[in-house]
Motif scaffolding. Structure first.
Motif, PDB file in Angstrom:
ATOM      1  N   ALA A  51     118.970  82.853  41.082  1.00  0.00           N
ATOM      2  CA  ALA A  51     117.689  82.942  40.361  1.00  0.00           C
ATOM      3  C   ALA A  51     117.178  84.105  39.772  1.00  0.00           C
ATOM      4  CB  ALA A  51     116.548  82.620  41.546  1.00  0.00           C
ATOM      5  N   ALA A  52     117.641  85.092  40.517  1.00  0.00           N
ATOM      6  CA  ALA A  52     117.202  86.624  39.961  1.00  0.00           C
ATOM      7  C   ALA A  52     118.249  86.491  38.587  1.00  0.00           C
ATOM      8  CB  ALA A  52     117.950  87.505  40.887  1.00  0.00           C
ATOM      9  N   PHE A  53     119.546  86.167  38.560  1.00  0.00           N
ATOM     10  CA  PHE A  53     120.476  86.332  37.543  1.00  0.00           C
ATOM     11  C   PHE A  53     119.763  85.668  36.298  1.00  0.00           C
ATOM     12  CE2 PHE A  53     124.619  84.386  35.353  1.00  0.00           C
ATOM     13  CZ  PHE A  53     125.007  85.580  35.135  1.00  0.00           C
ATOM     14  N   LEU A  54     119.378  84.388  36.555  1.00  0.00           N
ATOM     15  CA  LEU A  54     118.751  83.590  35.540  1.00  0.00           C
ATOM     16  C   LEU A  54     117.686  84.379  34.593  1.00  0.00           C
ATOM     17  CD1 LEU A  54     118.522  80.706  33.956  1.00  0.00           C
ATOM     18  CD2 LEU A  54     116.894  80.201  35.589  1.00  0.00           C
ATOM     19  N   VAL A  55     116.814  85.196  35.711  1.00  0.00           N
ATOM     20  CA  VAL A  55     115.682  85.892  34.950  1.00  0.00           C
ATOM     21  C   VAL A  55     116.555  86.707  33.981  1.00  0.00           C
ATOM     22  CG1 VAL A  55     113.849  87.495  35.244  1.00  0.00           C
ATOM     23  CG2 VAL A  55     114.179  85.456  36.831  1.00  0.00           C
ATOM     24  N   VAL A  56     117.569  87.440  34.421  1.00  0.00           N
ATOM     25  CA  VAL A  56     118.164  88.668  33.772  1.00  0.00           C
ATOM     26  C   VAL A  56     118.545  87.987  32.515  1.00  0.00           C
ATOM     27  CG1 VAL A  56     120.098  90.338  33.692  1.00  0.00           C
ATOM     28  CG2 VAL A  56     118.594  90.065  35.721  1.00  0.00           C
TER      29      VAL A  56
END
Ligand SMILES: [Mg+2]
Length: 374
Positions: free
Chosen positions: A356-361
């Motif tokens: 989920a954090a990766f998707l934001v980045v």
């Protein structure tokens, strides 16, 4: 300098793949011209914005499917290090969980095949008729593991490839990268780039792959740069795409085109050359990093890149532990290997949270691409 141990070469393969992937990801599918404008220096702009530290700005980067599938392949090898079909089932099970974890990006064929696995299709039938580079990006660790066992190396690379891709060129591409990793592991005498390529050309039975490898051999013999290779190869938009017949020559050229003295274990030079080609930069740089990491071990990975890897729950330290367990897997009992896999297990929910954090980045980077400089 001492030769790296087997565990250190395997760790070099995993970490080299990770840093190449992380450095290439922000440039993925950009033309070499636009990539050079957006990212003027490879270490200054990782996927995660650089943060200031006392010593100056530090690069930070996250990894994508290239590294994830390499790590899953390593785990599958720890579980089943001897039998290709059983190892394929172990990898297929992990690919199902990988898909369930919500990865932010992957090749179409790999996503389709993993979807089939999730629907109960066995790994022997899940592959789709594609010549994408999915199998190639996870093949270096197989070659490093089976460096002294060419029959198993070919067999494992084939079953691993066929879980997701059935086109013979995709299978042959994975076998070629696995063979290249095996050559990288063999310490001495170190072959010249020309001899390495000749060995790879001789090994493959796929004519289309032989032709593109001949193009790389000619480019290396003439000392040509990446632009000349791109022209000779006819890559669309100037850089290698996700087609295996683009990825394999691009990665091998980047790996072998350095000065002779620093060729095989030159992680920094190899990755920078891969980045300069543009196109599917995370995959080509990941493969080069994996090959050069096999050759030089963890000492060959630039310290600033290793420290800049911004990964959790499978960060650099986890990769080292995984490599250590993998190094002894062939001789370990089933109980010991099961215990090792237990120790390498990550907390439940950790991977989806990371994704989920990766998707934001990734979305932030996609937005950034819309802006100047064009
Ligand atoms: Mg990727």
């Amino acid at each position: 300098m001492n030769e790296p141990t087997r565990a250190d070469r395997l760790a070099g393969c995993l970490l080299g793949t990770a840093v190449g992937d992380a450095l290439g990801l922000p440039r993925e599918n950009l033309s070499p011209r636009r990539a050079a404008k957006l990212f003027p220096g490879p270490v200054r702009h990782g996927l995660v914005p650089a943060v200031r530290s006392v010593g100056g700005s530090r690069w930070r980067g996250m990894v994508s499917d290239d590294t994830e599938h390499t790590l899953l392949s390593a785990l599958a090898l720890i579980e089943e290090p001897a039998d290709p079909a059983r190892s394929a089932r172990a990898l297929a099970r992990r690919l199902k969980w990988w898909l369930a974890g919500g990865p932010a990006g992957a090749g179409k064929a790999t996503l389709k095949a993993c979807g089939k696995l999730c629907c109960g299709v066995p790994p022997s039938c899940s592959g789709v008729n594609s010549a994408g580079n999915g199998p190639t990006m996870r093949a270096a660790i197989l070659g490093a593991f089976f460096a002294d066992d060419p029959d198993r190396r070919r067999a494992f690379a084939e079953v691993s490839a066929r879980i997701t891709h059935t086109d013979p060129r995709a299978v042959a591409g994975a076998q070629t990268i696995a063979h290249a990793a095996a050559l990288a592991v063999c310490p001495s005498p170190r072959q010249s780039p020309a001899a390495t390529l000749a060995a790879l050309i001789e090994e493959t039975t796929e004519p289309a792959l032989q032709i593109v490898l001949e193009t790389v051999a000619a480019a290396l013999a003439r000392g040509e740069d990446g632009r000349a290779l791109a022209e000779a190869s006819g890559w669309p938009r100037g850089g290698p795409s996700g087609f295996v017949l683009h990825t394999v020559p691009a990665a091998l050229w980047a790996w072998l085109a350095g000065e002779p003295a620093e060729t095989a274990d030159d992680v920094r030079g190899g990755i920078e050359r891969a980045l300069s080609l543009g196109g599917d930069a995370d995959s080509t740089a990941a493969i080069v990093g994996g090959l050069a990491g096999c050759a030089g071990g963890t000492a060959a990975i630039p310290a600033d890149w290793r420290e800049g890897l911004w990964e959790w729950p499978r960060g650099a330290e986890w990769m080292r532990r995984c490599a250590a367990e993998l190094a002894s897997a062939a001789d370990a009992s089933a109980e010991r290997r099961a215990a090792a896999l237990g120790e390498l297990r990550v907390p439940p929910g950790a991977v989806p949270a990371r994704n989920a954090a990766f998707l934001v980045v990734v979305l932030a980077h996609a937005l950034r691409r819309l802006g100047p400089p064009w």
